[in-house]
Design an enzyme around this catalytic site. Structure first.
Site, mmCIF file in Angstrom:
data_model
loop_
_atom_site.group_PDB
_atom_site.id
_atom_site.type_symbol
_atom_site.label_atom_id
_atom_site.label_comp_id
_atom_site.label_asym_id
_atom_site.label_seq_id
_atom_site.Cartn_x
_atom_site.Cartn_y
_atom_site.Cartn_z
ATOM 1 N N HIS A 1 1.094 2.020 -10.259
ATOM 2 C CA HIS A 1 0.119 2.477 -9.272
ATOM 3 C C HIS A 1 -1.222 1.818 -9.606
ATOM 4 O O HIS A 1 -1.735 1.987 -10.724
ATOM 5 C CB HIS A 1 -0.086 3.991 -9.354
ATOM 6 C CG HIS A 1 1.094 4.833 -8.982
ATOM 7 N ND1 HIS A 1 1.198 5.471 -7.773
ATOM 8 C CD2 HIS A 1 2.221 5.156 -9.675
ATOM 9 C CE1 HIS A 1 2.333 6.159 -7.722
ATOM 10 N NE2 HIS A 1 2.966 5.993 -8.875
ATOM 11 N N VAL B 1 10.123 8.073 -7.288
ATOM 12 C CA VAL B 1 10.940 6.949 -6.814
ATOM 13 C C VAL B 1 11.433 6.187 -8.047
ATOM 14 O O VAL B 1 10.624 5.697 -8.849
ATOM 15 C CB VAL B 1 10.142 6.012 -5.886
ATOM 16 C CG1 VAL B 1 10.993 4.810 -5.475
ATOM 17 C CG2 VAL B 1 9.656 6.765 -4.644
ATOM 18 N N HIS C 1 7.402 1.143 -10.746
ATOM 19 C CA HIS C 1 6.213 0.733 -9.988
ATOM 20 C C HIS C 1 4.961 1.078 -10.768
ATOM 21 O O HIS C 1 4.887 2.111 -11.435
ATOM 22 C CB HIS C 1 6.179 1.381 -8.602
ATOM 23 C CG HIS C 1 6.435 2.856 -8.605
ATOM 24 N ND1 HIS C 1 7.691 3.395 -8.757
ATOM 25 C CD2 HIS C 1 5.591 3.909 -8.494
ATOM 26 C CE1 HIS C 1 7.616 4.707 -8.738
ATOM 27 N NE2 HIS C 1 6.356 5.054 -8.591
ATOM 28 N N ARG D 1 0.834 -1.205 0.000
ATOM 29 C CA ARG D 1 0.000 0.000 0.000
ATOM 30 C C ARG D 1 0.871 1.260 0.000
ATOM 31 O O ARG D 1 1.885 1.321 0.705
ATOM 32 C CB ARG D 1 -0.943 -0.011 1.207
ATOM 33 C CG ARG D 1 -1.928 -1.162 1.128
ATOM 34 C CD ARG D 1 -3.084 -1.073 2.103
ATOM 35 N NE ARG D 1 -3.782 -2.355 2.104
ATOM 36 C CZ ARG D 1 -4.700 -2.736 1.216
ATOM 37 N NH1 ARG D 1 -5.060 -1.910 0.242
ATOM 38 N NH2 ARG D 1 -5.263 -3.921 1.287
ATOM 39 N N ASP D 2 0.451 2.239 -0.807
ATOM 40 C CA ASP D 2 1.160 3.514 -0.891
ATOM 41 C C ASP D 2 1.044 4.242 0.449
ATOM 42 O O ASP D 2 -0.016 4.257 1.071
ATOM 43 C CB ASP D 2 0.562 4.360 -2.023
ATOM 44 C CG ASP D 2 1.483 5.497 -2.422
ATOM 45 O OD1 ASP D 2 1.994 5.476 -3.556
ATOM 46 O OD2 ASP D 2 1.684 6.422 -1.602
ATOM 47 N N ILE D 3 2.129 4.860 0.877
ATOM 48 C CA ILE D 3 2.154 5.552 2.167
ATOM 49 C C ILE D 3 1.316 6.832 2.140
ATOM 50 O O ILE D 3 0.896 7.328 3.186
ATOM 51 C CB ILE D 3 3.631 5.869 2.557
ATOM 52 C CG1 ILE D 3 3.759 6.087 4.050
ATOM 53 C CG2 ILE D 3 4.189 7.049 1.785
ATOM 54 C CD1 ILE D 3 5.202 6.096 4.541
#
Ligand code: 5GP
Ligand code: ZN
Length: 112
Positions: free
Chosen positions: A100, A94, A98, A29-31
């Site tokens: 999303h 980043v 990745h 999970r994204d922060i």
């Protein structure tokens, strides 16, 4: 890469909220979630940007993992968005590839 944030998640040096893992892919999970469901799907091997992805099997693994997670999260029927930011103008922050996975609300178009 020792100084890469997402590589540290792969090694376990940093422990994210993992939702999926297999031999080649990790998802967590994204922060700073931008939707009720916001998950990052990454290759376990360091690939800096989408420009650097040259392994068709890994590309397939990433996409198939992402849709499996979308189903697991109950997003498949209503719909969801999959987004890859590449380099500066793509909004990448980043530099470990990745995807999303965003869902749980109505998405709008065009994106910002
Ligand atoms: P980018 O802008 O590179 O496409 O997206 C980077 C994403 O990583 C952002 O959505 C950001 O919130 C997320 N992120 C940055 N640092 C961390 C962290 O330490 N843990 C988690 N889970 N997500 C992070
Ligand atoms: Zn990395």
């Amino acid at each position: 890469m020792t100084d890469c944030l997402f590589c540290k998640m792969v090694t376990g040096a940093i422990k994210p909220d993992v939702v999926f893992e297999d031999a080649n892919v990790l998802a967590f999970r994204d922060i700073n979630p931008q939707a009720p469901v916001h998950i990052l799907v990454i290759p376990k091997q360091h690939v800096a940007t989408l420009n650097d992805l040259d392994n068709p099997a890994l590309a397939g693994d990433l996409v198939l993992a992402t849709l499996a997670i979308a189903k697991q999260e109950g997003l498949a029927e209503d719909g969801y968005r999959v987004n890859i930011n590449c380099n500066k103008k793509g909004g990448q922050e980043v530099y470990h590839l990745h995807l999303h996975l965003l869902g749980g609300r109505q998405m709008t178009w065009p994106p910002g």
